[in-house]
Design an enzyme around this catalytic site. Structure first.
Site, PDB file in Angstrom:
ATOM      1  N   LYS A  13       0.822  -1.220   0.000  1.00  0.00           N
ATOM      2  CA  LYS A  13       0.000   0.000   0.000  1.00  0.00           C
ATOM      3  C   LYS A  13       0.855   1.269   0.000  1.00  0.00           C
ATOM      4  O   LYS A  13       0.594   2.184  -0.754  1.00  0.00           O
ATOM      5  CB  LYS A  13      -0.889   0.060   1.255  1.00  0.00           C
ATOM      6  CG  LYS A  13      -1.932  -1.005   1.356  1.00  0.00           C
ATOM      7  CD  LYS A  13      -2.863  -0.728   2.523  1.00  0.00           C
ATOM      8  CE  LYS A  13      -2.183  -0.680   3.891  1.00  0.00           C
ATOM      9  NZ  LYS A  13      -1.574  -1.932   4.321  1.00  0.00           N
ATOM     10  N   ARG A 127      11.658  -6.059   4.929  1.00  0.00           N
ATOM     11  CA  ARG A 127      11.343  -4.649   4.690  1.00  0.00           C
ATOM     12  C   ARG A 127      12.252  -3.695   5.476  1.00  0.00           C
ATOM     13  O   ARG A 127      12.513  -3.886   6.646  1.00  0.00           O
ATOM     14  CB  ARG A 127       9.892  -4.412   5.084  1.00  0.00           C
ATOM     15  CG  ARG A 127       9.422  -3.016   4.838  1.00  0.00           C
ATOM     16  CD  ARG A 127       7.949  -2.975   4.687  1.00  0.00           C
ATOM     17  NE  ARG A 127       7.252  -2.995   5.964  1.00  0.00           N
ATOM     18  CZ  ARG A 127       5.956  -2.774   6.065  1.00  0.00           C
ATOM     19  NH1 ARG A 127       5.224  -2.567   4.987  1.00  0.00           N
ATOM     20  NH2 ARG A 127       5.369  -2.800   7.230  1.00  0.00           N
ATOM     21  N   ARG A 160      11.451  -1.601  10.744  1.00  0.00           N
ATOM     22  CA  ARG A 160      10.426  -1.137  11.673  1.00  0.00           C
ATOM     23  C   ARG A 160      10.350  -2.075  12.875  1.00  0.00           C
ATOM     24  O   ARG A 160      10.404  -3.280  12.715  1.00  0.00           O
ATOM     25  CB  ARG A 160       9.069  -1.106  10.957  1.00  0.00           C
ATOM     26  CG  ARG A 160       8.892   0.106  10.105  1.00  0.00           C
ATOM     27  CD  ARG A 160       7.647   0.050   9.278  1.00  0.00           C
ATOM     28  NE  ARG A 160       6.448  -0.354  10.002  1.00  0.00           N
ATOM     29  CZ  ARG A 160       5.227  -0.296   9.480  1.00  0.00           C
ATOM     30  NH1 ARG A 160       5.064   0.152   8.252  1.00  0.00           N
ATOM     31  NH2 ARG A 160       4.186  -0.693  10.165  1.00  0.00           N
TER      32      ARG A 160
HETATM   33  P1  AMP Z   1       1.134   0.873   9.106  1.00  0.00           P
HETATM   34  O1  AMP Z   1       2.387   1.635   8.836  1.00  0.00           O
HETATM   35  O2  AMP Z   1      -0.017   1.346   8.265  1.00  0.00           O
HETATM   36  O3  AMP Z   1       1.328  -0.626   9.044  1.00  0.00           O
HETATM   37  O4  AMP Z   1       0.715   1.210  10.624  1.00  0.00           O
HETATM   38  C1  AMP Z   1       1.562   0.933  11.711  1.00  0.00           C
HETATM   39  C2  AMP Z   1       0.761   0.929  13.004  1.00  0.00           C
HETATM   40  O5  AMP Z   1       0.166   2.227  13.204  1.00  0.00           O
HETATM   41  C3  AMP Z   1      -0.410  -0.041  13.037  1.00  0.00           C
HETATM   42  O6  AMP Z   1      -0.016  -1.356  13.389  1.00  0.00           O
HETATM   43  C4  AMP Z   1      -1.287   0.608  14.105  1.00  0.00           C
HETATM   44  O7  AMP Z   1      -0.785   0.384  15.408  1.00  0.00           O
HETATM   45  C5  AMP Z   1      -1.121   2.094  13.782  1.00  0.00           C
HETATM   46  N1  AMP Z   1      -2.127   2.541  12.786  1.00  0.00           N
HETATM   47  C6  AMP Z   1      -1.909   2.928  11.501  1.00  0.00           C
HETATM   48  N2  AMP Z   1      -3.058   3.247  10.894  1.00  0.00           N
HETATM   49  C7  AMP Z   1      -4.041   3.040  11.796  1.00  0.00           C
HETATM   50  C8  AMP Z   1      -5.453   3.183  11.770  1.00  0.00           C
HETATM   51  N3  AMP Z   1      -6.109   3.584  10.667  1.00  0.00           N
HETATM   52  N4  AMP Z   1      -6.136   2.868  12.898  1.00  0.00           N
HETATM   53  C9  AMP Z   1      -5.513   2.488  14.018  1.00  0.00           C
HETATM   54  N5  AMP Z   1      -4.192   2.302  14.110  1.00  0.00           N
HETATM   55  C10 AMP Z   1      -3.440   2.593  13.012  1.00  0.00           C
END
Ligand code: AMP
Length: 220
Positions: A13, A127, A160
């Site tokens: 994404k 990653r 990460r």
């Molecule tokens: P991502 O980089 O999109 O994988 O997000 C990393 C982390 O940020 C996720 O595992 C959640 O803890 C938090 N996070 C990101 N987007 C959301 C969302 N829309 N709702 C709640 N937590 C989020």
């Protein structure tokens, strides 16, 4: 123009959202990036989000929704946005629909990037991400030109914290329980565009662009 990119962690994404945002000249809102920046800067938002992120859980809706709605009000979002990582559950999707409707706007398309679970695990474990500009890399699929350094800004690449195997499992579980139901939600709304997420970054982005071009974006 409001486009959501939907898919499991590791589906691509972030990479595809950045390409699409540049191509369509739209703002790119990545909630994970916004949270990571807040954690790094030690802001109140970051302090609240940190423990959820570290354990692969979703940050509570009221915090996340408020953050996104504030971001959507910024001038660079006036022409529309690519949403990456939001919404992540039905509550967030409904709050987004409501907030857009209040501005006489609506989501145009939801691009669902479909990738098999074993591929997701493989992608997440290799990653790397730029600590400065958040550009993602992959040890074998898309390595940087200079090891450990971002091609774009020269920033330091890091893995990460939440890409550790235990947290990855939890994040995938949360995805299937809470986020995957959004596929049906947007399918029923007639907005879903399903994309095969296998192959190179370029192949996937070509698929997305041609799928969007056959819809209402063709006229742009
Ligand atoms: P991502 O980089 O999109 O994988 O997000 C990393 C982390 O940020 C996720 O595992 C959640 O803890 C938090 N996070 C990101 N987007 C959301 C969302 N829309 N709702 C709640 N937590 C989020």
């Amino acid at each position: 123009m409001y486009i959501i990119l939907l898919g499991a962690p590791g589906a691509g994404k972030g990479t595809q959202a950045a390409i699409l945002a540049q191509k369509l000249k739209l703002a790119h809102i990545a909630t994970g990036d916004l949270f990571r920046q807040a954690v790094e800067q030690g802001t109140e938002l970051g302090i609240k989000a940190k423990s959820y992120m570290e354990t692969g859980r979703l940050v509570p809706d009221e915090i996340t929704i408020q953050m996104v709605l504030e971001r959507l009000s910024a001038p660079d979002c006036a022409a529309g946005v690519i949403l990456d990582g939001f919404p992540r559950n039905l509550e967030q999707a409904k709050a987004l629909d409501k907030a857009l409707a209040e501005r006489a706007l609506a989501i145009d398309r939801v691009v669902y990037i479909k990738v098999a679970q074993e591929v997701l695990l493989e992608r997440l474990s290799g990653r790397w991400i730029c600590s400065n500009c958040q550009t993602p890399y992959h040890a074998t699929d898309s390595p940087p030109q200079v090891e450990g350094r971002c091609d774009r800004c020269g920033g330091r690449l890091q893995q990460r914290d939440d890409d550790k195997p235990e947290t990855v499992k939890k994040r995938l579980k949360v995805y299937f329980a809470e986020t995957a139901p959004l596929i049906d939600y947007y399918r029923q709304a007639g907005k879903l565009v399903e994309i095969d997420g296998r192959g190179s970054i370029n192949e996937v982005s070509q698929r997305i662009i041609s799928a969007l071009a056959t819809g209402k974006f063709a006229a742009r």
